[in-house]
Design an enzyme around this catalytic site. Structure first.
Site, PDB file in Angstrom:
ATOM      1  N   ASP A   1      -4.460 -17.838  12.179  1.00  0.00           N
ATOM      2  CA  ASP A   1      -4.250 -16.916  12.152  1.00  0.00           C
ATOM      3  C   ASP A   1      -5.674 -15.579  12.483  1.00  0.00           C
ATOM      4  O   ASP A   1      -6.583 -15.695  11.427  1.00  0.00           O
ATOM      5  CB  ASP A   1      -4.105 -16.371  10.589  1.00  0.00           C
ATOM      6  CG  ASP A   1      -3.733 -14.527  10.666  1.00  0.00           C
ATOM      7  OD1 ASP A   1      -2.594 -13.847  11.173  1.00  0.00           O
ATOM      8  OD2 ASP A   1      -4.122 -13.786  10.391  1.00  0.00           O
TER       9      ASP A   1
ATOM     10  N   TYR B   1     -12.354  -9.326  13.234  1.00  0.00           N
ATOM     11  CA  TYR B   1     -12.707 -11.126  12.391  1.00  0.00           C
ATOM     12  C   TYR B   1     -14.254 -11.521  13.076  1.00  0.00           C
ATOM     13  O   TYR B   1     -15.100 -12.781  12.480  1.00  0.00           O
ATOM     14  CB  TYR B   1     -12.221 -11.981  12.299  1.00  0.00           C
ATOM     15  CG  TYR B   1     -11.127 -11.947  11.158  1.00  0.00           C
ATOM     16  CD1 TYR B   1     -10.760 -10.734  10.753  1.00  0.00           C
ATOM     17  CD2 TYR B   1     -10.191 -12.897  10.930  1.00  0.00           C
ATOM     18  CE1 TYR B   1      -9.344 -10.244   9.962  1.00  0.00           C
ATOM     19  CE2 TYR B   1      -8.703 -12.091  10.716  1.00  0.00           C
ATOM     20  CZ  TYR B   1      -8.539 -10.758   9.449  1.00  0.00           C
ATOM     21  OH  TYR B   1      -7.459 -10.727   9.047  1.00  0.00           O
TER      22      TYR B   1
ATOM     23  N   LYS C   1      -5.348  -9.903  15.997  1.00  0.00           N
ATOM     24  CA  LYS C   1      -5.138  -8.301  16.027  1.00  0.00           C
ATOM     25  C   LYS C   1      -6.128  -7.188  16.689  1.00  0.00           C
ATOM     26  O   LYS C   1      -6.982  -7.367  16.930  1.00  0.00           O
ATOM     27  CB  LYS C   1      -4.740  -8.321  14.236  1.00  0.00           C
ATOM     28  CG  LYS C   1      -4.409  -9.161  13.654  1.00  0.00           C
ATOM     29  CD  LYS C   1      -4.501  -8.771  11.748  1.00  0.00           C
ATOM     30  CE  LYS C   1      -4.259 -10.102  11.737  1.00  0.00           C
ATOM     31  NZ  LYS C   1      -5.565 -11.134  11.512  1.00  0.00           N
TER      32      LYS C   1
ATOM     33  N   HIS D   1      -3.502  -3.948  14.378  1.00  0.00           N
ATOM     34  CA  HIS D   1      -4.355  -4.015  12.840  1.00  0.00           C
ATOM     35  C   HIS D   1      -4.449  -3.324  11.340  1.00  0.00           C
ATOM     36  O   HIS D   1      -3.534  -3.886  10.629  1.00  0.00           O
ATOM     37  CB  HIS D   1      -5.930  -4.360  12.927  1.00  0.00           C
ATOM     38  CG  HIS D   1      -6.154  -5.716  11.931  1.00  0.00           C
ATOM     39  ND1 HIS D   1      -7.325  -6.683  12.212  1.00  0.00           N
ATOM     40  CD2 HIS D   1      -5.956  -5.950  10.097  1.00  0.00           C
ATOM     41  CE1 HIS D   1      -7.477  -7.294  11.206  1.00  0.00           C
ATOM     42  NE2 HIS D   1      -7.060  -6.735  10.167  1.00  0.00           N
TER      43      HIS D   1
END
Ligand code: A2P
Length: 279
Positions: free
Chosen positions: A45, A50, A75, A108
């Site tokens: 994930d 990120y 996301k 998200h």
């Protein structure tokens, strides 16, 4: 002994491995992902925010594990909402991950009331992009993250409803109303920070429960998620703990212990609320 499924089935019948590996804020990500695959994770994930999609893509490109045995989620970040931006953001994510499809793509965070008077319209336009990407086969399943029932309602009347809602979920933060709403609408709940970013691990009562099953508190907590039909996404930087976190399919928590953990209220959470976050 009852052995819970290691796979959940989404509302479109697509299968999703029952535990995923969370990747937020992990450093040295390439070697961590290599370890996660070694430990047995097949569900990774990530998210555009990120900033690790390229590194994860490098590992996925070099692994011997066939792409169809991997389940990759990413996301859409908040700055990329709206139809056209979402399509472009998805294409960048795909390029970063060096793959030609995603297993799951999520919005998200919902556009929030505190930032936008037309939050619902923005969410619907973003969702329309995910539907179109799904329809042309670039994504196998689509969903959202951090959505509350009022954010989900209008998406449910669109051509394709969300299949997943990924939310903060761990002892003390069970978001019962959202979970109930998602269950009623056949939306799988995924848990981010299922170990409460580590906060639940030192709890005395959870320790007592874990001793009874000859398991660690982390294992009890992850098993509790799964028995509640919630798919956990634990993070760890250690190969040993990664493997420990997958080893939760050989025991069953009793109804009494499940109830007790369900009702634990004393853990902190992230404090992020979907209607007021400004990230
Ligand atoms: P570490 O990376 O040293 O293993 P969450 O997934 O809820 O965000 O929690 C992540 C935190 O929990 C990390 O600090 C991680 O530390 C720790 N953690 C993950 N798995 C275990 C485990 N099996 N035992 C102890 N700590 C764990």
């Amino acid at each position: 002994m009852e052995n819970f499924q290691k796979t959940f089935i989404l509302s479109n019948s697509y299968k999703i491995p029952g535990i995923g590996f969370g990747t937020m804020e992990l450093s040295d990500i390439e070697s961590i992902i290599e370890d996660a695959l070694k430990a047995g994770y097949r569900h990774i994930d990530t998210a555009a925010i990120y900033k690790n999609e390229v590194e994860i893509g490098n590992v996925l490109r070099n692994t011997d594990i066939p792409r169809n045995e991997l389940f990759i989620t990413s996301k859409l970040w908040n700055t990329e909402r709206g139809y056209k931006r979402a399509i472009n953001a998805f294409e960048s994510t795909l390029k970063n991950l060096q793959t030609d499809y995603l297993d799951l793509y999520l919005i998200h965070w919902p556009a929030s009331k505190s930032q936008f008077s037309n939050w619902d319209e923005i969410n619907r336009e973003t969702w329309r992009a995910l539907i179109d990407l799904y329809k042309i086969g670039k994504i196998r399943a689509i969903g959202v993250s951090n959505f509350l029932p009022h954010h989900l309602k209008s998406l449910l009347s669109s051509e394709i409803a969300p299949m997943v809602n990924q939310i903060e979920y761990h002892p003390g933060t069970t978001q019962d109303e959202t979970v109930r709403f998602c269950r009623e609408n056949n939306i799988l709940i995924e848990a981010w920070s299922p170990l409460g970013t580590g906060k639940v691990l030192k709890d005395k009562r959870l320790e007592e429960i874990s001793v009874k099953y000859n398991k660690s508190v982390a294992q009890i907590t992850l098993r509790w998620c799964i028995q509640n039909n919630v798919l956990p996404l634990p993070k760890s930087s250690s190969l040993k703990r990664m493997a420990e976190n997958l080893d939760v399919f050989d025991f069953v928590i009793t109804k009494e212990d499940m109830n007790e953990i369900d009702l634990m209220k004393h853990f902190d959470n992230s404090g992020l609320h979907p209607d007021s976050v400004t990230i």
